[in-house]
Design a protein around this motif. Structure first.
Motif, PDB file in Angstrom:
ATOM      1  N   LEU A  57       1.015  -1.358  -0.008  1.00 51.08           N
ATOM      2  CA  LEU A  57      -0.122   0.035  -0.065  1.00 51.08           C
ATOM      3  C   LEU A  57       0.662   1.289  -0.109  1.00 51.08           C
ATOM      4  N   CYS A  86     -12.732   2.343   3.568  1.00 56.23           N
ATOM      5  CA  CYS A  86     -11.603   1.566   4.054  1.00 56.23           C
ATOM      6  C   CYS A  86     -12.188   0.479   5.429  1.00 56.23           C
ATOM      7  N   PRO A  87     -12.512  -0.643   5.144  1.00 57.28           N
ATOM      8  CA  PRO A  87     -12.989  -1.510   6.210  1.00 57.28           C
ATOM      9  C   PRO A  87     -12.135  -1.421   7.565  1.00 57.28           C
ATOM     10  N   CYS A  91      -7.554  -5.085  -0.112  1.00 61.77           N
ATOM     11  CA  CYS A  91      -8.771  -5.162  -0.638  1.00 61.77           C
ATOM     12  C   CYS A  91      -8.927  -4.230  -1.843  1.00 61.77           C
ATOM     13  N   GLY A  92      -8.124  -3.145  -1.912  1.00 61.76           N
ATOM     14  CA  GLY A  92      -8.047  -2.226  -3.121  1.00 61.76           C
ATOM     15  C   GLY A  92      -9.291  -0.974  -3.014  1.00 61.76           C
ATOM     16  N   ALA A  93     -10.094  -1.033  -2.070  1.00 61.47           N
ATOM     17  CA  ALA A  93     -11.275  -0.203  -2.083  1.00 61.47           C
ATOM     18  C   ALA A  93     -10.752   1.240  -2.145  1.00 61.47           C
ATOM     19  N   CYS A  94      -9.862   1.456  -1.348  1.00 66.21           N
ATOM     20  CA  CYS A  94      -9.551   2.938  -1.346  1.00 66.21           C
ATOM     21  C   CYS A  94      -8.754   3.486  -2.688  1.00 66.21           C
ATOM     22  N   VAL A 106      -2.082   0.048  -4.496  1.00 64.67           N
ATOM     23  CA  VAL A 106      -2.271  -1.003  -3.695  1.00 64.67           C
ATOM     24  C   VAL A 106      -2.507  -2.282  -4.629  1.00 64.67           C
TER      25      VAL A 106
END
Ligand code: SF4
Ligand code: SF4
Length: 97
Positions: free
Chosen positions: A12, A29-30, A52-55, A66
């Protein structure tokens, strides 16, 4: 309880230079990995990142990179979750994890 993964393995990276401070990454971000300080993104808990790549997916200015779901960290996490032998296939004929 806070999740922590292996130390210093998360792929990251953030660019405060590109960041416009919208806060979207902190919203999605979880694991509360990121924060905004002086209108710029910062990593506050890198070892909590699950890649996870969500950001990165939700950043409008491409300020986050990431490697989502690749590499040894992902393999180890998948192994934990599935109860299987971790393997990321990055070495010939065997597991390196
Ligand atoms: S990759 Fe996922 S867990 Fe890691 S900082 Fe981004 S949103 Fe959070
Ligand atoms: S989503 Fe991108 S631009 Fe918005 S705060 Fe996060 S890093 Fe900065």
């Amino acid at each position: 309880m806070k999740h922590k993964y292996l130390k210093n393995v998360a792929m990251l990276d953030v660019s405060a230079q590109k960041c416009i401070g919208c806060g979207m990454c902190t919203e999605v971000c979880p694991h509360d990995v990121l924060c905004i300080v002086d209108n710029k993104v910062q990593i506050k808990e890198k070892d909590s990142c699950m890649e996870c790549g969500a950001c990165a997916m939700n950043c409008p200015v491409d300020a986050i990179s990431v490697d989502a779901s690749v590499g040894c960290a992902a393999a180890i996490i998948k192994g934990w979750l599935t109860g299987s032998e971790p393997s990321c296939d990055c070495s010939d004929g065997g597991s390196c994890c």
